[in-house]
Design a protein around this motif. Sequence first.
Motif, short mmCIF file in Angstrom:
data_model
loop_
_atom_site.label_atom_id
_atom_site.label_comp_id
_atom_site.label_asym_id
_atom_site.label_seq_id
_atom_site.Cartn_x
_atom_site.Cartn_y
_atom_site.Cartn_z
N GLY A 13 0.78 -1.24 0.00
CA GLY A 13 0.00 0.00 0.00
C GLY A 13 0.80 1.28 0.00
O GLY A 13 0.22 2.36 -0.05
N GLY A 14 2.11 1.17 0.05
CA GLY A 14 2.94 2.37 0.03
C GLY A 14 2.80 3.16 -1.27
O GLY A 14 2.94 4.38 -1.29
N GLY A 98 -1.79 2.15 7.64
CA GLY A 98 -1.10 1.52 8.76
C GLY A 98 -1.95 0.48 9.46
O GLY A 98 -1.46 -0.60 9.82
N ILE A 99 -3.24 0.77 9.63
CA ILE A 99 -4.13 -0.20 10.28
C ILE A 99 -4.26 -1.45 9.41
O ILE A 99 -4.16 -2.58 9.91
CB ILE A 99 -5.50 0.44 10.56
N ILE A 108 3.40 -5.43 9.96
CA ILE A 108 3.49 -4.59 11.16
C ILE A 108 4.59 -3.54 11.07
O ILE A 108 4.35 -2.37 11.37
CB ILE A 108 3.61 -5.46 12.43
N PRO A 109 5.83 -3.87 10.65
CA PRO A 109 6.85 -2.82 10.56
C PRO A 109 6.47 -1.70 9.58
O PRO A 109 6.73 -0.53 9.82
CB PRO A 109 8.10 -3.55 10.07
N VAL A 110 5.82 -2.09 8.48
CA VAL A 110 5.39 -1.10 7.49
C VAL A 110 4.27 -0.24 8.05
O VAL A 110 4.22 0.97 7.85
CB VAL A 110 4.97 -1.81 6.19
N PHE A 115 2.36 5.04 10.55
CA PHE A 115 1.90 5.83 11.68
C PHE A 115 2.85 7.00 11.96
O PHE A 115 2.43 8.10 12.29
CB PHE A 115 1.74 4.97 12.93
N LYS A 116 4.16 6.75 11.80
CA LYS A 116 5.14 7.82 11.98
C LYS A 116 4.98 8.90 10.90
O LYS A 116 5.04 10.09 11.19
CB LYS A 116 6.56 7.26 11.93
#
Length: 148
Positions: A13-14, A98-99, A108-110, A115-116
């Motif tokens: 999704g990036g 993020g969710i 999870i790391p992505v 979130f950051k």
Amino acid sequence: MRTVLNILNFVLGGFLTTLGWLLATLVSIVLIFTLPLTRSCWEITRLSLLPFGNEAIHVDELNPAGKNALISGGGTVLNIFWFLLFGWWLCLVHISAGIVQCISLIGIPVGIANFKIAAIALWPVGRRVVPVEVAQAARARNARDRFR
């Protein structure tokens, strides 16, 4: 490892978040009064595409001797314009991505990286995207200078 995580970010999704930033960059170019926001848009577009190995750091942290009066004073006004025009929806896009990414164990790391970036999306004016090593060196130098 950074390359693998950046590819995973793109696949999970990036590319959508990066497209959102590219759209904001193009709109900020088209609207004349938002031209000062274009640099910040482009910087965070790079971070959205390659979040691992890069970090957003404020220009005052990179060069504390040459504090930028425009960023300090006018940056707040630009950040308010940014928030009203682009920031809130880009933040929501990153939170949503993020969710969704955190639902799978591998994402999870992505998701945490998104979130950051969501926090940065609210107030990006005055930030530059640099390699993590440069950001760490700048912070270490600032800490050394502050506590001498």
